[in-house]
Scaffold this motif. Structure first.
Motif, mmCIF file in Angstrom:
data_model
loop_
_atom_site.group_PDB
_atom_site.id
_atom_site.type_symbol
_atom_site.label_atom_id
_atom_site.label_comp_id
_atom_site.label_asym_id
_atom_site.label_seq_id
_atom_site.Cartn_x
_atom_site.Cartn_y
_atom_site.Cartn_z
ATOM 1 N N PRO A 1 35.468 50.274 38.372
ATOM 2 C CA PRO A 1 36.319 51.365 37.892
ATOM 3 C C PRO A 1 36.998 50.988 36.571
ATOM 4 C CG PRO A 1 36.587 51.107 40.257
ATOM 5 C CD PRO A 1 35.730 49.964 39.799
ATOM 6 N N ASP A 2 37.299 51.996 35.753
ATOM 7 C CA ASP A 2 37.752 51.777 34.380
ATOM 8 C C ASP A 2 38.871 50.749 34.250
ATOM 9 O OD1 ASP A 2 36.002 53.855 34.041
ATOM 10 O OD2 ASP A 2 37.505 55.327 33.448
ATOM 11 N N ASN A 3 39.886 50.846 35.103
ATOM 12 C CA ASN A 3 41.071 50.006 34.938
ATOM 13 C C ASN A 3 40.835 48.561 35.377
ATOM 14 O OD1 ASN A 3 40.931 51.336 37.543
ATOM 15 N ND2 ASN A 3 42.874 50.360 38.050
ATOM 16 N N PHE A 4 39.637 48.242 35.858
ATOM 17 C CA PHE A 4 39.321 46.860 36.244
ATOM 18 C C PHE A 4 38.310 46.203 35.304
ATOM 19 C CE2 PHE A 4 40.409 48.580 40.603
ATOM 20 C CZ PHE A 4 41.633 47.920 40.685
ATOM 21 N N HIS A 5 38.072 46.772 34.130
ATOM 22 C CA HIS A 5 37.072 46.226 33.208
ATOM 23 C C HIS A 5 37.503 44.914 32.557
ATOM 24 C CE1 HIS A 5 34.738 50.231 32.313
ATOM 25 N NE2 HIS A 5 34.667 49.856 33.566
ATOM 26 N N ARG A 6 38.767 44.809 32.215
ATOM 27 C CA ARG A 6 39.229 43.726 31.341
ATOM 28 C C ARG A 6 38.878 42.335 31.853
ATOM 29 N NH1 ARG A 6 42.506 38.981 31.429
ATOM 30 N NH2 ARG A 6 43.265 38.620 29.320
ATOM 31 N N ASP A 7 39.245 41.984 33.062
ATOM 32 C CA ASP A 7 39.088 40.605 33.544
ATOM 33 C C ASP A 7 37.637 40.138 33.591
ATOM 34 O OD1 ASP A 7 41.802 40.486 33.678
ATOM 35 O OD2 ASP A 7 41.942 40.380 35.864
ATOM 36 N N GLN A 27 44.582 49.787 24.826
ATOM 37 C CA GLN A 27 44.181 49.397 23.480
ATOM 38 C C GLN A 27 44.386 47.909 23.250
ATOM 39 O OE1 GLN A 27 45.862 51.704 20.240
ATOM 40 N NE2 GLN A 27 45.284 50.166 18.715
ATOM 41 N N ALA A 28 45.494 47.369 23.758
ATOM 42 C CA ALA A 28 45.769 45.938 23.575
ATOM 43 C C ALA A 28 44.681 45.095 24.229
ATOM 44 C CB ALA A 28 47.140 45.589 24.154
ATOM 45 N N GLU A 29 44.249 45.480 25.436
ATOM 46 C CA GLU A 29 43.178 44.751 26.112
ATOM 47 C C GLU A 29 41.860 44.890 25.356
ATOM 48 O OE1 GLU A 29 44.815 45.150 30.726
ATOM 49 O OE2 GLU A 29 42.929 46.094 30.132
ATOM 50 N N ALA A 30 41.595 46.089 24.857
ATOM 51 C CA ALA A 30 40.354 46.323 24.111
ATOM 52 C C ALA A 30 40.327 45.466 22.845
ATOM 53 C CB ALA A 30 40.217 47.802 23.767
ATOM 54 N N VAL A 47 28.529 43.080 37.948
ATOM 55 C CA VAL A 47 29.837 43.171 38.591
ATOM 56 C C VAL A 47 30.088 44.631 38.931
ATOM 57 C CG1 VAL A 47 32.308 42.713 38.392
ATOM 58 C CG2 VAL A 47 30.665 41.198 37.257
ATOM 59 N N GLY A 48 30.043 44.945 40.207
ATOM 60 C CA GLY A 48 30.208 46.319 40.660
ATOM 61 C C GLY A 48 28.917 46.872 41.224
#
Length: 342
Positions: free
Chosen positions: A73-79, A101-104, A8-9
């Motif tokens: 990019p970093d802010n799109f890792h979670r999904d 942190q909550a997502e991690a 992905v990416g």
């Protein structure tokens, strides 16, 4: 049977991951995902992959994958990380784990629930000087590690050219200090408890990039240990270092210093004096060498032998928690507490 990977990416880091995987025996790059059509098709041509997707959910639904590499990019890792774990895939994710942190912690709990492997690409742990520091500490040669310092500073071309499309959505600390934070936390072997940071915005804002020129922070760990982290994005482009990197850790019985410039080749060329890196990712004959490919091979070993990845989800949580607290401190102007909940 080959280990089927989806990526992905298809940017710089996604392509670097694919180049290493393409030469690992027993691994097949089965599919690539990227919303940028030109970048996606270029990746498909380079690696001979026909299963190309604009959306990672479509890829996970239609392809039978064993593992997924997330290099957005970093802010799109979670999904994509969450969706890949829920689809029954092991996950290799670019540093940092997430920008929350909550997502991690959500990811960490899901890793435990699914039993799948997750490794964060803090590949600097595979660099021999940093690994030697860990060994010396474990052997008691440093006594109790107490004080740390780390800097990673880049030329201004990084935010204004290399990652210009998303540099305003990140900061030099997220982009650079995360490696240093992972290493220092690994060496201290302690959870962080507080962060106090200062930053400045002047040069890059004038250039049209709403992000910090530089950030310094002091992070306190369990037992009173602390480290200072520096990340700057406005070195002049004449700087030969990408990045200028230095670390020090002081213990009750000694001190260790690591100057990353020592790994570089001094290239005195007509257009520029340059110090090209070779220890992280470099192709020697027909094989990729260095910390980056070593980290990837370590992840594949963990899958094949059912062992714990060397940078697991909780360690990713610790680094993300520090970085989130640094940025809370930048906003509040005061120290911010850190509490790890997994």
């Amino acid at each position: 049977m080959a280990l089927r990977f989806g990526i992905v990416g298809a940017g710089i880091m996604g392509n670097s991951l694919a180049r290493v995987l393409s030469l690992v025996p027993g691994v097949e790059i089965a599919s690539i995902c990227d919303p940028d059509k030109a970048r996606l098709e270029a990746g498909g041509r380079e690696f001979g992959v026909k299963a190309l997707y604009a959306n990672h959910k479509d890829m996970l639904e239609k392809e039978k994958l064993d593992a997924v590499g997330v290099a957005t990019p970093d802010n799109f890792h979670r999904d994509p990380v969450i969706d890949a774990l829920q689809a029954g895939c092991h996950v290799y994710v670019e540093k940092p784990l997430t920008t929350s942190q909550a997502e991690a912690e959500e990811i960490c709990r899901l890793v435990k629930k699914t039993g799948k492997k997750l490794q964060v690409d803090f590949n600097h742990r595979w660099l021999s000087p940093y690994h030697k520091v860990r060994e010396l500490i474990a052997a008691g040669q440093l006594g109790e590690p107490m004080i740390g310092f780390a800097r990673k500073n880049n030329p201004i071309s990084v935010p204004t050219q290399m990652i210009r499309s998303w540099s305003a959505r990140t900061t030099p600390a997220w982009f650079l200090s995360c490696h240093d934070i992972d290493l220092m936390t690994w060496w201290f072997d302690a959870d962080p408890v507080e962060a106090y940071a200062r930053g400045i915005k002047k040069v890059l804002v004038k250039e049209g990039f709403d992000t910090y020129d530089g950030i310094q922070s002091v992070v306190t760990y369990e037992g009173g240990k602390f480290a200072t982290y520096e990340a700057v994005w406005i070195y002049p482009n004449t700087s030969p270092y990408m990045p200028d990197s230095y670390m020090e850790i002081i213990g009750s019985k000694g001190a260790l210093q690591i100057d990353r410039q020592a790994e570089a080749v001094d290239a005195m060329l007509q257009e520029k004096f340059n110090c090209p890196r070779t220890f992280l990712n470099y192709k020697v004959f027909d094989e990729w060498q260095g910390a980056f490919p070593a980290a990837i091979r370590g992840f594949i070993y963990a899958i094949e032998h059912d062992t714990e990845p060397h940078v697991n989800a909780r360690e990713g949580v610790r680094s993300t928690a520090v970085l989130e607290a640094i940025h809370r401190s930048l906003a509040s102007g005061r120290p911010e507490k850190i509490k790890i909940n997994v």
